[in-house]
Design an enzyme around this catalytic site. Structure first.
Site, mmCIF file in Angstrom:
data_model
loop_
_atom_site.group_PDB
_atom_site.id
_atom_site.type_symbol
_atom_site.label_atom_id
_atom_site.label_comp_id
_atom_site.label_asym_id
_atom_site.label_seq_id
_atom_site.Cartn_x
_atom_site.Cartn_y
_atom_site.Cartn_z
ATOM 1 N N THR A 1 -9.325 -7.589 -7.951
ATOM 2 C CA THR A 1 -9.780 -6.220 -7.539
ATOM 3 C C THR A 1 -11.309 -6.445 -8.057
ATOM 4 O O THR A 1 -12.368 -5.951 -7.344
ATOM 5 C CB THR A 1 -9.126 -5.082 -7.694
ATOM 6 O OG1 THR A 1 -7.796 -5.264 -7.136
ATOM 7 C CG2 THR A 1 -9.866 -3.991 -7.536
ATOM 8 N N LYS B 1 -9.261 3.315 -6.610
ATOM 9 C CA LYS B 1 -9.116 2.546 -7.864
ATOM 10 C C LYS B 1 -10.515 2.856 -8.505
ATOM 11 O O LYS B 1 -11.626 2.633 -7.871
ATOM 12 C CB LYS B 1 -8.987 1.264 -8.018
ATOM 13 C CG LYS B 1 -7.554 0.704 -7.282
ATOM 14 C CD LYS B 1 -7.408 -0.714 -7.334
ATOM 15 C CE LYS B 1 -6.073 -1.059 -6.909
ATOM 16 N NZ LYS B 1 -5.900 -2.509 -6.701
ATOM 17 N N HIS C 1 1.846 -5.545 -3.250
ATOM 18 C CA HIS C 1 2.512 -5.877 -4.643
ATOM 19 C C HIS C 1 3.897 -5.430 -4.470
ATOM 20 O O HIS C 1 4.763 -5.869 -5.144
ATOM 21 C CB HIS C 1 1.503 -5.197 -5.452
ATOM 22 C CG HIS C 1 0.519 -5.763 -6.051
ATOM 23 N ND1 HIS C 1 0.351 -7.258 -6.553
ATOM 24 C CD2 HIS C 1 -0.765 -5.213 -6.082
ATOM 25 C CE1 HIS C 1 -0.901 -7.293 -6.748
ATOM 26 N NE2 HIS C 1 -1.740 -6.429 -6.552
ATOM 27 N N ASP D 1 -11.530 -7.216 -1.064
ATOM 28 C CA ASP D 1 -11.894 -7.848 -2.427
ATOM 29 C C ASP D 1 -11.232 -9.156 -2.637
ATOM 30 O O ASP D 1 -11.730 -9.941 -3.729
ATOM 31 C CB ASP D 1 -11.455 -6.765 -3.525
ATOM 32 C CG ASP D 1 -10.260 -6.149 -3.488
ATOM 33 O OD1 ASP D 1 -9.341 -6.585 -2.530
ATOM 34 O OD2 ASP D 1 -9.800 -5.636 -4.485
HETATM 35 ZN ZN ZN Z 1 -3.792 -6.330 -6.274
#
Ligand code: ZN
Length: 544
Positions: free
Chosen positions: A78, A160, A295, A336
């Protein structure tokens, strides 16, 4: 945008949402650049779902689509990935080699350093940190815009904090990110926009309520098949993202948070009047849910299908807000990094070699074995994963460090799950690669995310299709490899009325910054960034 947020923030959207108007291309350069990063949005997913889009992603795909975009470097994480988007530089130049690196001279008990912390602040750690862009070594597009146009503003909104920092750079006007239960900022000095507490109140109320299972489209239903997971994890594949009341983690791994991030971004556009001044503004948005869904459930089940269906709709609603305000805007959307599915499902889908890494390849286990073998003391090797940067214990004498390095390189190289091992000295000797990223060798990919003061003493690359997660009780799938499923990402450019094409020629995420700069008439000195302006989204020649 989610209905509850539209209702909760109705006052912000005083004007009704108009249908997408068939606008001509505005004769003037855009006054608002909207750059959207979708975390872990691989080009494989983009290709697979492209026929399914009906909302915002369908609209953006009528612009210029580079379906073979590349986060060209090896460290497909990321922080490095976001660092390339608006700087135009590879991580070798941005300095952001990974999400977390090890610094044995950091002067605190926690020797891990988070990519967006200021580790010099006393009493902090890599998990309880003071947020800072100080590790980012180059300026972002927003910083250059502010130098040229005094009235230009940069606003970053993200799921994030590291995404908000990497895209917003060193001098953003607003920087908002999700911190587990709400959106926060670390910036002081300007009043908190009224939209922020409104969105946070709506989110708090939403999390307090349980969420019903999402209703799958027929396409998503066709993907619903439960797959057992090795390594202690629960089966995945046939979940509908239902959530218990109060479960903020499940909220994060769902389309809800992307809707909230976009609602906050839309509210800031209105409140700050972005795109309506005489100078161009930049709005950077990073949407994190796709990454958490990947994830938690892998990328080829019903869960990701539901996530991407909602993402398409949410982005569509957001663009309709911009349309209804009459703003002259342009959008760039990319990722990303990419990602891959869980090996258990891949093996049933024509990838027979897909497997999980063996636990004994972890730096801790390997280090312990080598230290015993060589008669040394301490952990020997430091690192969080058997994929990527691994560091030698700095307490060892130089001669012992050399012995350990040689032994570790030999041991990893001999392992059937390992593709390649390169020492820092080997990587440093390679020039930063240029040209077609498809053909870069593994060591060239490593070089593009190597920065000597922060990089490991050696780097390990697992073989293609080996997932670097052995214990699956937390995450079942990940990214971070130098392989194309993690490197290849879509790069889309869209302006109202501009009908583009799909370009097969490879492009790099470092090309986004010089392309947008050219679009707004901002000169970028040749050679000052790694990327190159792409003419297709401009409909004309690049100005630099
Ligand atoms: Zn990730």
């Amino acid at each position: 945008m989610r209905k509850f947020l539209l209702a909760a923030t109705a006052a912000l959207f005083a004007q009704p949402l108009a249908a997408t108007p068939p606008l001509p291309v505005p004769p003037q350069p855009p006054k608002l650049l909207v750059v959207i990063a979708v975390d872990q949005f691989s080009a494989n997913l983009f290709d697979e779902y492209r026929p399914q889009w009906t909302g915002g992603l369908a609209r953006l795909a009528t612009g210029t689509v580079f379906r073979n975009g590349y986060q060209s470097h090896a460290a497909t994480e990321t922080c490095p990935g976001h660092s390339t988007l608006l700087t135009g530089d590879h991580p070798a130049r941005t300095g952001i080699i990974s999400n977390v690196w090890i610094d044995q001279k950091v002067g605190r008990s926690d020797i891990s350093v988070y990519c967006v912390e200021d580790e010099s602040v006393p009493g902090t750690s890599s998990t309880a940190y003071k947020l800072s862009p100080r590790h980012l070594l180059v300026p972002t597009l927003g910083e250059l815009m502010k130098k040229k146009w005094l009235g230009s503003r940069t606003v970053a909104v993200a799921g994030k904090d590291r995404a908000a920092i990497m895209m917003g750079g060193h001098t953003p006007d607003q920087r908002w990110y999700w911190t587990g239960t709400r959106f926060q900022t670390d910036l002081t000095g300007s009043p908190v926009p009224a939209v922020v507490p409104k969105v946070n109140a709506a989110v708090t109320a939403a999390i307090a309520q349980a969420r019903d299972p999402l209703q799958p489209t027929p396409f998503c239903q066709s993907k619903a098949r439960e797959v057992p997971i090795e390594g202690g994890g629960k089966p995945v594949g046939a979940g509908r993202l239902a959530r218990k009341a109060g479960d903020a983690n499940a909220f994060r791994a769902s389309p809800e948070i992307d809707g909230d991030t976009l609602a906050l971004a839309a509210g800031l556009v209105d409140e700050l009047k972005l795109g309506r001044g005489s100078d161009p503004d930049l709005l950077a948005i990073s949407l994190s849910a796709t990454d958490y869904v990947g994830h938690t459930y892998g990328t080829e089940g019903e869960e990701m299908c539901l996530q991407l269906t909602e993402l398409d709709r949410e982005i569509g609603d957001f663009l309709k807000v911009l349309d209804s305000r009459g703003i002259n805007y342009a959008v760039a959307l990319t990722a990303d990094h990419g990602g891959k599915d869980v090996p258990e499902r891949e093996r049933t889908a024509g990838v027979p070699n897909a497997a999980r890494v063996r636990a004994d390849l972890s730096p801790a286990t390997m280090g312990k074995a080598l230290v015993a073998k060589l008669g040394l003391t301490g952990p020997g090797l430091l690192g969080s994963s058997p994929q990527g940067d691994i560091y030698l214990d700095a307490h060892l004498k130089p001669r012992d460090r050399t012995r350990l390095l040689n032994a570790a390189v030999a041991a990893y190289k001999a392992d059937p799950q390992v593709a390649a091992v390169f020492t820092a000295a080997q990587i440093a000797r390679v020039p930063v690669p240029t040209g077609d990223p498809v053909n870069w060798t593994l060591i060239q990919r490593a070089r593009a995310s190597f920065y000597a003061p922060r990089s490991g003493d050696f780097v390990v690359f697992l073989k293609k299709d080996i997932t670097p997660i052995a214990n699956t009780t937390s995450y079942v799938s990940t990214h971070g490899s130098p392989w194309d499923y993690d490197r290849r990402v879509p790069i889309l450019f869209w302006r109202p009325g501009f009908v583009g094409t799909t370009v097969e020629r490879p492009a790099e995420t470092t090309d986004i910054m010089p392309t947008l700069a050219s679009m707004i008439g901002l000169a970028v000195q040749p050679g000052s960034v790694d990327g190159h302006c792409l003419p297709e989204p401009l409909g004309t020649a690049c100005t630099h």
